[in-house]
Write an enzyme that holds these catalytic residues in place. Structure first.
Site, mmCIF file in Angstrom:
data_model
loop_
_atom_site.group_PDB
_atom_site.id
_atom_site.type_symbol
_atom_site.label_atom_id
_atom_site.label_comp_id
_atom_site.label_asym_id
_atom_site.label_seq_id
_atom_site.Cartn_x
_atom_site.Cartn_y
_atom_site.Cartn_z
ATOM 1 N N PRO A 120 0.800 -1.222 0.000
ATOM 2 C CA PRO A 120 0.000 0.000 0.000
ATOM 3 C C PRO A 120 0.835 1.276 0.000
ATOM 4 O O PRO A 120 0.317 2.358 -0.261
ATOM 5 C CB PRO A 120 -0.840 -0.110 1.286
ATOM 6 C CG PRO A 120 -0.131 -1.097 2.140
ATOM 7 C CD PRO A 120 0.547 -2.042 1.204
ATOM 8 N N GLU A 140 2.110 -7.977 9.082
ATOM 9 C CA GLU A 140 2.291 -6.542 9.304
ATOM 10 C C GLU A 140 3.081 -5.874 8.185
ATOM 11 O O GLU A 140 2.870 -4.716 7.872
ATOM 12 C CB GLU A 140 3.018 -6.316 10.643
ATOM 13 C CG GLU A 140 3.212 -4.855 11.011
ATOM 14 C CD GLU A 140 1.904 -4.105 11.231
ATOM 15 O OE1 GLU A 140 1.904 -2.882 11.137
ATOM 16 O OE2 GLU A 140 0.869 -4.772 11.477
ATOM 17 N N ARG A 171 -3.295 -8.675 -20.797
ATOM 18 C CA ARG A 171 -4.205 -8.317 -21.888
ATOM 19 C C ARG A 171 -3.537 -7.402 -22.919
ATOM 20 O O ARG A 171 -4.045 -7.239 -24.032
ATOM 21 C CB ARG A 171 -5.469 -7.650 -21.343
ATOM 22 C CG ARG A 171 -5.220 -6.336 -20.667
ATOM 23 C CD ARG A 171 -6.475 -5.809 -19.973
ATOM 24 N NE ARG A 171 -7.561 -5.615 -20.899
ATOM 25 C CZ ARG A 171 -7.716 -4.549 -21.680
ATOM 26 N NH1 ARG A 171 -6.800 -3.567 -21.620
ATOM 27 N NH2 ARG A 171 -8.725 -4.431 -22.497
ATOM 28 N N ASP A 180 -8.728 1.776 -24.995
ATOM 29 C CA ASP A 180 -9.225 1.662 -23.626
ATOM 30 C C ASP A 180 -9.146 3.003 -22.904
ATOM 31 O O ASP A 180 -8.341 3.858 -23.242
ATOM 32 C CB ASP A 180 -8.366 0.666 -22.817
ATOM 33 C CG ASP A 180 -8.661 -0.767 -23.184
ATOM 34 O OD1 ASP A 180 -9.731 -1.025 -23.743
ATOM 35 O OD2 ASP A 180 -7.799 -1.627 -22.908
#
Length: 244
Positions: free
Chosen positions: A89, A116, A154, A169
Site C-alpha cells: 500500500p 504486518e 491483456r 481503452d
C-alpha cells in the site's frame, strides 16, 4: 512473458489464472504462469516465513531469507534481471501507463506479503518496483497481484485478438473511453445515437472523440490537465462545455 508469483496462499490464483483471457493467453503461448509458495524456501524445519519486529509492536514481519532465496531461484538462467514487484500500500499507484511499461518485460516476479509488513531489506536490496492498487489496505498482496497481472497480460501481442481493443481503452489514450452501443438500435424507447447508425465513419469517429472528451471532462477533469489537445479536440471540448 514469464510471470512468477510468490505467495503463501498459492491456491488463491487457480481460478483467476485458469479462466477467461488469462487462460487463453497462456494457451496461445503469450505467457506462462508459475505460483510458488515461498514457505518452500524457508531454511527452518517449520517453514516459518515471519517473525516478531525488532523494537516491538503489533503483528509479524516477513523474513528476508525465504523471499531472497525464492527470487534467486526463479531468476536463474535469465539473461536479463527480472522486474521484481512488491505489492504494497506504500507503493506507487498502479496505472495504465505502468501496465504498458510492464508489458514490455520478459519476466515479472510478484511478491505477495501478509501480516504486518516486509523486512525493509527486501525493499532496499531485492525489488525493482513497489506497486499499490489503491489507497486502502488488504489482508495480503494476492488480490493486487491478480489485478496487475490481468492489466498487463491483456496488453501482450495477440492476446485480445484485435490490437485496437486495448489502444482505445480508458487511460490508454490519456482520456476516458467513449460510450458503446450494440443491437437493438431501439430498446424500450431508448435509442442509439443516430450518428452511430449513419454509416458515416468520419462523423462516427468525431462523435467518439467528442464523447470521450465529454466523459473525461465530467468524470475525471484532472486527466485533461496533463493531456495535450489537438485542434479538433479543443474545438469539440468547447462544444461539450457549451452543451453542458
Amino acid at each position: 512473458m514469464k510471470i512468477d508469483i510468490l505467495s503463501i496462499f498459492p491456491e488463491m490464483f487457480a481460478g483467476v489464472l485458469g479462466s477467461s483471457i488469462l487462460k487463453k493467453a497462456e494457451e496461445k503461448g503469450a505467457v506462462s504462469y508459475r505460483v510458488t509458495n515461498f514457505r518452500d524456501y524457508a531454511d527452518n524445519k517449520h517453514q516459518t516465513v515471519d517473525d516478531y519486529p525488532y523494537g516491538g509492536g503489533a503483528g509479524m514481519v516477513l523474513k528476508p531469507q525465504p523471499i531472497f532465496d525464492a527470487v534467486s531461484s526463479l531468476s536463474e538462467g535469465n539473461e536479463k534481471k527480472p522486474r521484481v514487484i512488491l505489492l504494497c500500500p506504500q507503493g506507487e499507484r498502479h496505472s495504465q501507463a505502468k501496465a504498458e511499461e510492464l508489458a514490455k518485460e520478459a519476466h515479472l516476479i510478484f511478491i505477495c506479503g501478509h501480516y504486518e509488513g516486509y523486512d525493509e531489506r527486501i525493499r532496499e536490496h531485492l525489488i525493482t518496483d513497489e506497486i499499490s492498487i489503491g489507497d486502502y489496505v488488504l489482508t495480503g498482496g494476492e488480490l493486487g497481484a491478480m489485478v496487475i497481472v490481468d492489466s498487463v497480460v491483456r496488453l501482450l501481442p495477440d492476446v485480445l485478438g484485435n490490437e485496437e481493443s486495448h489502444r482505445k481503452d480508458s487511460y490508454s489514450s490519456g482520456l476516458l473511453e467513449h460510450p458503446h452501443y450494440t443491437r437493438p438500435a431501439d430498446f424500450r424507447g431508448m435509442k442509439v445515437p443516430e450518428t452511430l447508425t449513419s454509416g458515416n465513419h468520419s462523423k462516427i469517429e468525431e462523435w467518439r472523440i467528442k464523447e470521450s472528451l465529454r466523459r473525461t471532462w465530467k468524470r475525471r477533469p484532472d486527466l485533461l490537465e496533463a493531456y495535450t489537445l489537438t485542434d479538433l479536440e479543443a474545438k469539440l471540448l468547447d462544444e461539450v462545455k457549451k452543451e453542458e
